[in-house]
Motif scaffolding. Sequence first.
Motif, PDB file in Angstrom:
ATOM      1  N   LEU A 132       0.812  -1.217   0.000  1.00  0.00           N
ATOM      2  CA  LEU A 132       0.000   0.000   0.000  1.00  0.00           C
ATOM      3  C   LEU A 132       0.843   1.263   0.000  1.00  0.00           C
ATOM      4  CD1 LEU A 132      -2.809  -1.020   2.558  1.00  0.00           C
ATOM      5  CD2 LEU A 132      -2.815  -1.206   0.068  1.00  0.00           C
ATOM      6  N   GLY A 133       2.170   1.107   0.078  1.00  0.00           N
ATOM      7  CA  GLY A 133       3.053   2.272   0.024  1.00  0.00           C
ATOM      8  C   GLY A 133       3.022   3.122   1.275  1.00  0.00           C
ATOM      9  N   ASN A 135       4.294   4.397   5.143  1.00  0.00           N
ATOM     10  CA  ASN A 135       5.547   4.524   5.877  1.00  0.00           C
ATOM     11  C   ASN A 135       5.672   3.387   6.896  1.00  0.00           C
ATOM     12  OD1 ASN A 135       6.276   6.890   4.512  1.00  0.00           O
ATOM     13  ND2 ASN A 135       5.084   8.155   5.949  1.00  0.00           N
ATOM     14  N   TRP A 136       6.866   3.237   7.457  1.00  0.00           N
ATOM     15  CA  TRP A 136       7.092   2.107   8.366  1.00  0.00           C
ATOM     16  C   TRP A 136       6.263   2.201   9.647  1.00  0.00           C
ATOM     17  CZ3 TRP A 136       8.440  -2.469   7.358  1.00  0.00           C
ATOM     18  CH2 TRP A 136       9.372  -2.778   6.373  1.00  0.00           C
ATOM     19  N   ILE A 137       6.127   3.390  10.211  1.00  0.00           N
ATOM     20  CA  ILE A 137       5.386   3.517  11.484  1.00  0.00           C
ATOM     21  C   ILE A 137       3.914   3.119  11.316  1.00  0.00           C
ATOM     22  CG2 ILE A 137       4.564   5.119  13.258  1.00  0.00           C
ATOM     23  CD1 ILE A 137       7.453   4.269  13.615  1.00  0.00           C
ATOM     24  N   PRO A 138       3.179   3.667  10.335  1.00  0.00           N
ATOM     25  CA  PRO A 138       1.796   3.198  10.130  1.00  0.00           C
ATOM     26  C   PRO A 138       1.718   1.711   9.811  1.00  0.00           C
ATOM     27  CG  PRO A 138       2.159   5.261   8.963  1.00  0.00           C
ATOM     28  CD  PRO A 138       3.496   4.814   9.447  1.00  0.00           C
ATOM     29  N   ALA A 139       2.678   1.215   9.017  1.00  0.00           N
ATOM     30  CA  ALA A 139       2.657  -0.215   8.672  1.00  0.00           C
ATOM     31  C   ALA A 139       2.879  -1.077   9.907  1.00  0.00           C
ATOM     32  CB  ALA A 139       3.734  -0.508   7.625  1.00  0.00           C
ATOM     33  N   LEU A 140       3.815  -0.671  10.768  1.00  0.00           N
ATOM     34  CA  LEU A 140       4.073  -1.434  11.998  1.00  0.00           C
ATOM     35  C   LEU A 140       2.865  -1.393  12.937  1.00  0.00           C
ATOM     36  CD1 LEU A 140       7.780  -0.415  12.741  1.00  0.00           C
ATOM     37  CD2 LEU A 140       6.954  -2.701  12.166  1.00  0.00           C
ATOM     38  N   LEU A 141       2.221  -0.237  13.010  1.00  0.00           N
ATOM     39  CA  LEU A 141       1.035  -0.132  13.872  1.00  0.00           C
ATOM     40  C   LEU A 141      -0.076  -1.057  13.377  1.00  0.00           C
ATOM     41  CD1 LEU A 141       0.929   3.721  14.522  1.00  0.00           C
ATOM     42  CD2 LEU A 141       1.401   1.930  16.200  1.00  0.00           C
ATOM     43  N   ILE A 142      -0.306  -1.080  12.072  1.00  0.00           N
ATOM     44  CA  ILE A 142      -1.328  -1.981  11.514  1.00  0.00           C
ATOM     45  C   ILE A 142      -0.949  -3.432  11.790  1.00  0.00           C
ATOM     46  CG2 ILE A 142      -2.353  -2.834   9.363  1.00  0.00           C
ATOM     47  CD1 ILE A 142      -2.259   0.016   8.301  1.00  0.00           C
ATOM     48  N   GLY A 143       0.350  -3.756  11.637  1.00  0.00           N
ATOM     49  CA  GLY A 143       0.795  -5.123  11.895  1.00  0.00           C
ATOM     50  C   GLY A 143       0.552  -5.557  13.319  1.00  0.00           C
ATOM     51  N   VAL A 144       0.899  -4.696  14.277  1.00  0.00           N
ATOM     52  CA  VAL A 144       0.704  -5.027  15.697  1.00  0.00           C
ATOM     53  C   VAL A 144      -0.772  -5.148  16.034  1.00  0.00           C
ATOM     54  CG1 VAL A 144       0.947  -4.110  18.037  1.00  0.00           C
ATOM     55  CG2 VAL A 144       2.898  -4.044  16.466  1.00  0.00           C
ATOM     56  N   ILE A 145      -1.573  -4.213  15.533  1.00  0.00           N
ATOM     57  CA  ILE A 145      -3.003  -4.200  15.853  1.00  0.00           C
ATOM     58  C   ILE A 145      -3.715  -5.435  15.302  1.00  0.00           C
ATOM     59  CG2 ILE A 145      -5.178  -3.003  15.358  1.00  0.00           C
ATOM     60  CD1 ILE A 145      -3.576  -0.363  15.480  1.00  0.00           C
ATOM     61  N   LEU A 146      -3.391  -5.830  14.074  1.00  0.00           N
ATOM     62  CA  LEU A 146      -4.110  -6.936  13.439  1.00  0.00           C
ATOM     63  C   LEU A 146      -3.487  -8.294  13.732  1.00  0.00           C
ATOM     64  CD1 LEU A 146      -5.099  -5.416   9.985  1.00  0.00           C
ATOM     65  CD2 LEU A 146      -6.459  -5.624  12.065  1.00  0.00           C
ATOM     66  N   ALA A 147      -2.348  -8.331  14.405  1.00  0.00           N
ATOM     67  CA  ALA A 147      -1.809  -9.620  14.842  1.00  0.00           C
ATOM     68  C   ALA A 147      -2.507 -10.097  16.106  1.00  0.00           C
ATOM     69  CB  ALA A 147      -0.300  -9.518  15.088  1.00  0.00           C
ATOM     70  N   ASN A 148      -3.239  -9.192  16.762  1.00  0.00           N
ATOM     71  CA  ASN A 148      -3.967  -9.538  17.987  1.00  0.00           C
ATOM     72  C   ASN A 148      -5.230 -10.322  17.655  1.00  0.00           C
ATOM     73  OD1 ASN A 148      -6.382  -8.297  19.924  1.00  0.00           O
ATOM     74  ND2 ASN A 148      -4.574  -8.990  21.020  1.00  0.00           N
TER      75      ASN A 148
END
Length: 539
Positions: A132-133, A135-148
Amino acid sequence: MMEWIIAQQTPLGNNPATTDSQTAGSIPELVIILIILLMIATAVALIAQRLRIPYVTGLVLAGLPITELLSRRIGLDPSLVLNLFLPILIFEAAINTDISRLRSTFKAIAILAGPGSIFSSAIIAVLVKFGLGLNWIPALLIGVILANTDTVSMIAVFKEIRVPSRLSTIVEGETLFNDAAALISFNLVLVIYSTGSLTVVQGLKELLLVALGGGLVGAIFGYLSLPIFVRLNDRLSSLLLTVALALGTFQVAQFLGVSGAVAVVIAGLIFGNLGLPRSSSASDRITLLSFWEYAGFSVNTFIFLLIGIEINPGTLWSILPSIMFVILAYQLGRILSVYPLLAGLRWFDRPIPLRWQHILFLGNIKGSLSMALAVSIPLTVPGRDNIIALVFGAVLFSLVGQGLSLPWLVKRLKISRVSDVMQEAGQLQIQLIACKAAQDELDSLLKSGVLPKAVYEELWASYQARVAQSERVLREFYNQHRASHTKGDRAGLDTIRRRLLLAEKGAVSDALRKRIVPENLVDPYIKDLDEKLLKLEDD
């Protein structure tokens, strides 16, 4: 319980009484809205029961059209969810978790909630970053949130469809520790965002400090609550103690800069396994557990109804391709964190059957914590609104799509087949357990002086007759079917054998810690017990 904008801030020079009257005038409307939501939840419960769909899925679907019907904006308040709802849900799950069963499945739980959660977050973040292009911070936040994961839907299915207790323990245990891991990882990403950089060593130190500090706070408060609980003779006061323990432990841990979720997990496990058994009577224990069951049910009802209200279908439709990509990303992350990691479990623990792994994959349902974390992202984070919309879309798909298909999959896989013989034996075992518990309660009433001895002897004898009958029938049943057990029957008997072997292992380990027996004799004995445990059928 909801986010209402009740009154504007009073400008200087205005009469405060005007604002007070406006606030007071809005209270009846607030109460009316609350009553409406309760009536909707009741109607959803009836419809869900008739249509055989998960209750939480029905709540989300019912909440979607409500926003346009209400005169006031209501929705999820992240501060309320994280500081009130989350401790209640974690504590309710913790006090109902048997440590002995948790210990027997801890390796699988640790893999899924630890490395599995981190691995899944990383996969989601990488895919979202380059797909989706972002940045790393938004991507990491989405990763952490949806891994739950949120297993409310799975547990509801397990209550209707019998599954092996080991599988249900893994599911409950993963959620118990996964919530804590998600909060720690989320805060760690925000630290990286605020400081600009964080080395691996600093990250690990921060992670250990927050997790171990939370565990220490939870252990201190959990053990401190035990002598107070024993001295309280009033069941209502005991309920207040548990509420203070759950909410207070979380707030103290947050104030000290450690994980409040980990603290509540540890405090709940200690109280549930060491405090509740010391309760003066069975009725007191039932009252306390029923209260927390109701608290958890009420919190989940409002959370999932508010999730439906919070989601705007029009906004989600405009970014549907991006949402579908995020859904694909978190599903792929779950696949790569479940199947490969659990395949390696066979090297040091009992393997997880493949059909169980299918349940763990499809049961990767998102819920209240994912929503709360999304809306609690600081306003300064770039692309915050886009993150929230993507998370909300993924949560909606998860609750509706996976939530509706989960019961069908559990039935289709036929994970637990119970023969008529084992069904009969189970009913006899229930009768035996109930009668034994009633006799223990009679002993307690006699010792406290509540019950005259003549009445005690009469009642005890009536229960003993039922105990003797159940034991006789069970003994005959076992002798008749010992040579012809099916796989399901053996699994039922292996449940008892496993519990006995774990009791042996615990007693020998305690004796070793107290230096009663030498270590060179204990090690081979425990190794033999472990080999016997590995040979038993999954329960």
